[in-house]
Design a protein around this motif. Structure first.
Motif, PDB file in Angstrom:
ATOM      1  N   ASP A 722       0.807  -1.220   0.000  1.00  0.00           N
ATOM      2  CA  ASP A 722       0.000   0.000   0.000  1.00  0.00           C
ATOM      3  C   ASP A 722       0.840   1.269   0.000  1.00  0.00           C
ATOM      4  N   VAL A 723       1.844   1.288   0.847  1.00  0.00           N
ATOM      5  CA  VAL A 723       2.550   2.543   1.096  1.00  0.00           C
ATOM      6  C   VAL A 723       3.786   2.689   0.216  1.00  0.00           C
ATOM      7  N   VAL A 724       4.602   1.649   0.182  1.00  0.00           N
ATOM      8  CA  VAL A 724       5.845   1.745  -0.593  1.00  0.00           C
ATOM      9  C   VAL A 724       5.569   1.517  -2.071  1.00  0.00           C
ATOM     10  N   GLY A 725       4.782   0.507  -2.366  1.00  0.00           N
ATOM     11  CA  GLY A 725       4.435   0.244  -3.763  1.00  0.00           C
ATOM     12  C   GLY A 725       5.586  -0.305  -4.582  1.00  0.00           C
ATOM     13  N   CYS A 726       6.505  -1.036  -3.939  1.00  0.00           N
ATOM     14  CA  CYS A 726       7.651  -1.564  -4.688  1.00  0.00           C
ATOM     15  C   CYS A 726       7.369  -2.987  -5.154  1.00  0.00           C
ATOM     16  N   ARG A 727       8.206  -3.440  -6.073  1.00  0.00           N
ATOM     17  CA  ARG A 727       8.101  -4.835  -6.485  1.00  0.00           C
ATOM     18  C   ARG A 727       8.610  -5.712  -5.343  1.00  0.00           C
ATOM     19  N   THR A 728       7.824  -6.687  -4.958  1.00  0.00           N
ATOM     20  CA  THR A 728       8.150  -7.492  -3.783  1.00  0.00           C
ATOM     21  C   THR A 728       7.962  -8.969  -4.083  1.00  0.00           C
ATOM     22  N   MET A 729       8.924  -9.766  -3.673  1.00  0.00           N
ATOM     23  CA  MET A 729       8.750 -11.219  -3.736  1.00  0.00           C
ATOM     24  C   MET A 729       8.946 -11.730  -2.315  1.00  0.00           C
ATOM     25  N   PHE A 730       7.938 -12.424  -1.827  1.00  0.00           N
ATOM     26  CA  PHE A 730       7.951 -12.862  -0.441  1.00  0.00           C
ATOM     27  C   PHE A 730       7.760 -14.374  -0.412  1.00  0.00           C
ATOM     28  N   ALA A 731       8.805 -15.067  -0.026  1.00  0.00           N
ATOM     29  CA  ALA A 731       8.687 -16.518   0.094  1.00  0.00           C
ATOM     30  C   ALA A 731       8.349 -16.841   1.536  1.00  0.00           C
ATOM     31  N   THR A 732       7.338 -17.664   1.726  1.00  0.00           N
ATOM     32  CA  THR A 732       6.934 -17.961   3.097  1.00  0.00           C
ATOM     33  C   THR A 732       6.314 -19.350   3.169  1.00  0.00           C
ATOM     34  N   HIS A 733       6.409 -19.963   4.334  1.00  0.00           N
ATOM     35  CA  HIS A 733       5.682 -21.215   4.469  1.00  0.00           C
ATOM     36  C   HIS A 733       4.416 -20.999   5.308  1.00  0.00           C
ATOM     37  N   TYR A 734       4.115 -19.722   5.625  1.00  0.00           N
ATOM     38  CA  TYR A 734       2.839 -19.429   6.303  1.00  0.00           C
ATOM     39  C   TYR A 734       1.716 -19.387   5.262  1.00  0.00           C
ATOM     40  N   HIS A 735       0.900 -20.409   5.223  1.00  0.00           N
ATOM     41  CA  HIS A 735      -0.187 -20.429   4.227  1.00  0.00           C
ATOM     42  C   HIS A 735      -1.191 -19.336   4.481  1.00  0.00           C
ATOM     43  N   GLU A 736      -1.283 -18.945   5.762  1.00  0.00           N
ATOM     44  CA  GLU A 736      -2.252 -17.896   6.109  1.00  0.00           C
ATOM     45  C   GLU A 736      -2.064 -16.668   5.233  1.00  0.00           C
ATOM     46  N   LEU A 737      -0.844 -16.384   4.870  1.00  0.00           N
ATOM     47  CA  LEU A 737      -0.560 -15.160   4.129  1.00  0.00           C
ATOM     48  C   LEU A 737      -1.202 -15.163   2.745  1.00  0.00           C
ATOM     49  N   THR A 738      -1.532 -16.338   2.248  1.00  0.00           N
ATOM     50  CA  THR A 738      -2.118 -16.374   0.910  1.00  0.00           C
ATOM     51  C   THR A 738      -3.471 -15.665   0.896  1.00  0.00           C
ATOM     52  N   GLU A 739      -4.088 -15.512   2.065  1.00  0.00           N
ATOM     53  CA  GLU A 739      -5.366 -14.788   2.128  1.00  0.00           C
ATOM     54  C   GLU A 739      -5.201 -13.305   1.836  1.00  0.00           C
ATOM     55  N   LEU A 740      -3.966 -12.838   1.918  1.00  0.00           N
ATOM     56  CA  LEU A 740      -3.699 -11.421   1.688  1.00  0.00           C
ATOM     57  C   LEU A 740      -4.201 -10.957   0.330  1.00  0.00           C
ATOM     58  N   THR A 741      -4.167 -11.859  -0.634  1.00  0.00           N
ATOM     59  CA  THR A 741      -4.551 -11.438  -1.993  1.00  0.00           C
ATOM     60  C   THR A 741      -6.033 -11.081  -2.055  1.00  0.00           C
ATOM     61  N   GLN A 742      -6.776 -11.466  -1.027  1.00  0.00           N
ATOM     62  CA  GLN A 742      -8.196 -11.094  -1.007  1.00  0.00           C
ATOM     63  C   GLN A 742      -8.361  -9.592  -0.820  1.00  0.00           C
ATOM     64  N   THR A 743      -7.411  -8.983  -0.101  1.00  0.00           N
ATOM     65  CA  THR A 743      -7.561  -7.551   0.161  1.00  0.00           C
ATOM     66  C   THR A 743      -6.568  -6.695  -0.609  1.00  0.00           C
ATOM     67  N   LEU A 744      -5.474  -7.274  -1.026  1.00  0.00           N
ATOM     68  CA  LEU A 744      -4.463  -6.467  -1.717  1.00  0.00           C
ATOM     69  C   LEU A 744      -4.625  -6.598  -3.227  1.00  0.00           C
ATOM     70  N   LYS A 745      -4.840  -5.432  -3.854  1.00  0.00           N
ATOM     71  CA  LYS A 745      -5.158  -5.433  -5.275  1.00  0.00           C
ATOM     72  C   LYS A 745      -4.008  -5.926  -6.148  1.00  0.00           C
ATOM     73  N   HIS A 746      -2.797  -5.544  -5.749  1.00  0.00           N
ATOM     74  CA  HIS A 746      -1.658  -5.851  -6.611  1.00  0.00           C
ATOM     75  C   HIS A 746      -0.838  -7.016  -6.107  1.00  0.00           C
ATOM     76  N   ALA A 747      -1.469  -7.890  -5.330  1.00  0.00           N
ATOM     77  CA  ALA A 747      -0.720  -9.039  -4.830  1.00  0.00           C
ATOM     78  C   ALA A 747      -1.192 -10.306  -5.529  1.00  0.00           C
ATOM     79  N   ALA A 748      -0.298 -11.247  -5.694  1.00  0.00           N
ATOM     80  CA  ALA A 748      -0.662 -12.499  -6.356  1.00  0.00           C
ATOM     81  C   ALA A 748      -0.019 -13.661  -5.622  1.00  0.00           C
ATOM     82  N   ASN A 749      -0.734 -14.782  -5.617  1.00  0.00           N
ATOM     83  CA  ASN A 749      -0.196 -15.992  -4.998  1.00  0.00           C
ATOM     84  C   ASN A 749       0.462 -16.887  -6.035  1.00  0.00           C
TER      85      ASN A 749
END
Ligand code: ADP
Ligand code: MG
Length: 869
Positions: A722-749
């Motif tokens: 939202d704030v920085v708006g940079c290109r980001t690659m986030f590797a994680t084994h927390y599956h919970e985070l995949t729900e983020l794409t429900q609210t973040l427009k520019h995020a992809a799983n």
């Protein structure tokens, strides 16, 4: 009672007092000795046996030493371990000395001031840096003493650590006590650079400027594009002061200052360099296995050093990057030319360091021959480079100078294969200097005469095996066996009787000996003089030679990148100013090279407005997540340094900064509070990243409890989105985070494909769109033979845990973040809660208040502030 000190130990203590911060290597005959604490340190670092002097006395002095010829090896070890060593030599011939042999420190060797080839790695630059902190900026200067390259810069204290990480100095000078100053201590915390503190007066503005003007023989520094008042001047002056102190020799090769401007380079901070293993590996700190080692196809040491510099300073200007890429492309597509150029370069010597040795008066005859040989290759090289279409290649060809007169001078003066040392002569070519030829003829003629003399005397005396011999003590003599000694004529003077031999001299022999020896001595003296003046004349040309060396280095790097592109099947990246990453069939450059051909599974990276700026990559351990996200960062860096990249196609949006963080567990063995380190570094990213940055996060949040970790990872991702708006690659084994794409427009799983068959899981290492299978852990447990009961129970628990934050429709219950624009204020790790008065202040209707009422309000607030404290 301790015994009075011997004169030698007195001298030792005198010299030691002048060099308190260095280990003193005290020459005694064929050994270098260390005493007192120095001996203890050396014994530990060098593995020497600790003995003592005056063993019987109540206060024996600790002592350790090694033979003089082992000096280089031991120096290298000491310096690698971050020590300084003062070498105290016997500066007069012990035979000639009256009383105690005179001893002086001839050089102080420190990690950042190495110049000796035996101590330097030919492929690595060795920089000495100096930091001069001022109120708002830090002056920064760095020098490569072995080549004379010298830079200055001004940096804000917050960027100091990044700059030092980029330069990677072998040693860094600071004003005494400054390491504990608030500004610097934070910047330098955790740094592994050996620091050397120098007295404050060494950092005085006036004396620093004077020192520099004196060194460059100029009236001002403006000719170097350095304005007066530049903070770097103090740093450069203090650095030079230190070098003069330690070298005790000419510094004629330091002829100019280059101002370094930030902004034209991609900023890569220390943690990122480490995480990405750009120039050394994470685990062992070795060059082997790093990106640098993998891409290094250079054929000269100069090229190898420049390549490291390019990799540490990728560019941000698309035009400048394309200039390099044009050359790489042209040379990659023309194998014959590339090979020819590389073959010629292979024969080039390290003229960068050679030239510096010439300029400082340390070059050997062989050095000059190597210089001449390298110069003799330049016409051929220019011919190969002529008429190429890439602009940069033309430019380099044009600037490459033949230096024909230098080469001719060297070639006519010095024999093809001279000895290393000057002492024994045999350096200058016959025919170069008439006087020298005359001396040599005389010396040689004398020898011929000796042969004739021997034959004549054998005949005269009737002793057939009479021989002329030579030794250092008697010079020439006649020798015969003891049995025949009685045949010797009366004009023979007996000199020595050995077991079976008798030795004689005659006046005639001594007369000739004089001539021969004198002529030889004169020849050698003249040779040394001739060589010295030749070296001086060549030294006058050192700026041109140095420029040539730099051009050769650049051609080598460009041809090497072309070679790399061909050998490793890289493609030309398209650079753009749009914030995208679009890499097709990309490979991790290091793994791709290490794994057997064809085993590395290529992956696409698509990041940008259309496909999502934020990528969440989920998948089980060992699936290939870390490899994948690093690959994206490495390809960006390669592209921006002007290299082709391991992919079939790549469109790279130029980044201003790259950040990479490896979560706690991947960086074991650092021994710090890993979670604190992780969060400090994360804080830096959140504060420093811009919309043009690329951020790689690997398992961030792993270092704390799961809920903590997930919550932090969640909000960090939101903030970057939202704030920085940079290109980001986030590797994680927390599956919970995949729900983020429900609210973040520019995020992809994205997730890593896995194949299960016949009780076997195969990691396909293929990154595919979508979130990973949540129950994967339980699945693995099942494959591993965990009892069904346990598995069923685990499924129930999992469901409950998940339901907690997901509603019936599978939508996350976590409230959406309130978007706000990034403020310029610095986020601190533990921010205090807002003050209650702030709200009151905000709600005050100023336009409804009279000035007096406003004043009263202000008074009331102030009162409350003091009472509430
Ligand atoms: P993760 O971060 O998901 O745990 P890693 O990226 O560390 O996994 O990869 C684990 C191992 O898998 C690597 O050491 C490498 O040997 C292999 N690997 C990863 N990606 C690939 C790939 N694209 N092709 C082939 N092997 C790969
Ligand atoms: Mg990993």
């Amino acid at each position: 009672m301790s015994r009075p000190l011997t004169p030698m130990m007195q001298r030792y203590l005198e010299v030691k007092a002048q060099n308190p911060n260095a280990l003193l290597l005290f020459r005694m005959g064929d050994f270098y000795e260390l005493f007192y604490e120095d001996a203890q340190v050396a014994a530990k670092v060098l593995g020497l046996t600790l003995t003592s002097r005056d063993k019987g006395s109540p206060n024996p002095v600790a002592m350790a030493g090694f033979p003089y010829h082992a000096l280089n090896g031991y120096l290298q070890k000491l310096v690698r371990a971050g020590h300084r060593a003062a070498i105290c030599e016997q500066v007069e011939d012990p035979k000639q000395a009256k009383g105690l042999v005179k001893r002086e420190v001839t050089q102080v060797v420190t990690p950042g001031t190495l110049t000796d080839d035996a101590l330097l790695d030919p492929r690595e630059s060795c920089f000495l840096a100096c930091v001069a902190p001022e109120k708002l900026v830090c002056g920064l200067a760095w020098l490569e003493l072995s080549t004379g390259r010298f830079w200055i810069a001004e940096v804000p204290p917050t960027l100091l650590a990044d700059e030092l990480a980029r330069i990677r100095p072998a040693e860094c000078i600071l004003p005494d006590g400054s390491r504990t100053q608030p500004g610097l201590s934070a910047a330098l915390a955790g740094s592994t650079i050996p620091f050397t503190e120098r007295p404050a007066w060494s950092f005085s503005q006036d004396s620093c400027l004077r020192l520099l003007l004196d060194q460059f023989q100029t009236q001002t520094l403006e000719g170097f594009d350095v304005e007066s008042g530049h903070a770097g001047i103090v740093a450069a002056g203090a650095l030079l002061d230190y070098v003069r102190d330690t070298q005790k020799s000419e510094l004629g090769h330091i002829t100019r200052l280059e101002p370094y401007r930030r902004g034209s380079a991609l900023i890569i901070d220390e943690a990122t360099r480490r995480s990405l293993e750009l120039t050394q590996t994470l685990r062992h700190g070795h060059r082997d296995g790093s990106l640098l080692a993998i891409i290094d196809e250079t054929v000269t040491p100069m090229g190898s050093r420049l390549l490291a510099e390019w990799l540490s300073n990728p560019l941000t200007d698309v035009t400048a990057i394309n200039r390099r890429l044009d050359v790489v492309q042209e040379l990659a597509s023309d194998t014959v030319t590339r090979q020819d150029i590389r073959d010629l370069l292979k024969e080039c010597y390290d003229v960068q360091r050679l030239t510096a040795r010439v300029a400082t008066g340390r070059a050997s005859p062989r050095d000059l021959v190597y210089l001449g040989r390298t110069l003799s290759l330049i016409p051929k090289l220019k011919a190969k480079l002529a008429g190429r279409s890439a602009i940069r290649l033309n430019e380099l060809e044009g600037r490459l100078e033949l230096c024909g007169e230098v080469r001719a001078e060297i070639e006519t003066a010095i024999v093809d294969d001279p000895p290393l040392a000057i002492i024994d002569g045999g350096i200058i070519r016959p025919g170069y200097h008439p006087q020298l030829d005359e001396y040599r003829d005389l010396a040689r003629g004398g020898k011929e005469w000796m042969a004739k003399f021997q034959a004549r005397e054998a005949e005269r005396t009737g002793i057939p095996n009479l021989k002329v011999g030579f030794n250092r003590v008697f010079g020439y003599f006649l020798e015969c066996t003891a049995a025949q000694a009685d045949k010797v004529p009366s004009d023979y003077i007996r000199k020595q009787t050995l077991k079976n031999q008798e030795r004689f001299i005659t006046p005639e022999l001594k007369e000739y000996e004089d001539k021969v020896l004198r002529a030889e001595g004169q020849a050698i003296a003249l040779e040394q003089e001739l060589f010295g003046s030749l070296r001086q004349r060549v030294a006058m040309q050192s700026p041109r030679l140095r420029e040539n060396a730099e051009i050769l280095a650049e051609i080598d790097v460009l041809a090497a990148l072309a070679e790399l592109a061909v050998v490793s099947r890289y493609c030309r990246p398209e650079l753009t100013d749009d914030p995208v990453l679009d890499i097709r069939e990309g490979r991790h450059p290091v793994l791709d090279r290490i794994l057997p051909t064809g085993q590395f599974v290529p992956n696409d990276v698509v990041l940008g407005e259309a496909d999502g700026r934020v990528q969440l990559i989920t998948g089980p351990n060992m699936a290939g997540k870390s490899t994948y996200i690093r690959q994206g960062a490495l390809i960006t860096i390669l592209a921006q340094m002007g290299s082709f990249v391991p992919a079939s196609e790549a469109r790279i949006g130029v980044a201003d900064r790259i950040f990479a963080r490896v979560g706690a567990s991947d960086e074991l063995g650092k021994g710090q509070s890993t979670f604190m380190v992780e969060m400090t570094e994360t804080a830096r990213i959140l504060n420093a990243a811009t919309a043009r940055s690329v951020v790689i996060l690997d398992e961030i949040g792993r270092g704390t409890s799961t809920y903590d970790g997930i919550s932090l990872a969640w909000s960090i991702t939101e903030y970057l989105h939202d704030v920085v708006g940079c290109r980001t690659m986030f590797a994680t084994h927390y599956h919970e985070l995949t729900e983020l794409t429900q609210t973040l427009k520019h995020a992809a799983n994205w997730n890593v494909a896995v194949r299960e068959a016949a009780q076997q899981i195969t990691f396909l290492h293929k990154i595919v769109p979508g979130a990973a299978d949540k129950s994967y852990g339980i699945h693995v447990a099942q494959l591993a033979g965990v009892p069904v009961e346990v598995l069923d129970r685990a499924r129930v628990i999992l469901q409950t845990l998940e339901q907690d934050h997901v509603d019936e429709a599978g939508q996350t219950r976590i409230p959406a973040r309130r978007t706000q624009v990034k403020s310029s204020r610095q986020l601190t790790l533990f921010e205090p809660p807002p003050h209650p008065l702030l709200d009151e202040l905000r709600q005050m209707k100023l336009d409804e208040l009279t000035p007096l009422a406003a004043l009263q309000e202000l008074h009331r607030l102030q009162q409350r502030l003091t009472t509430e404290r």
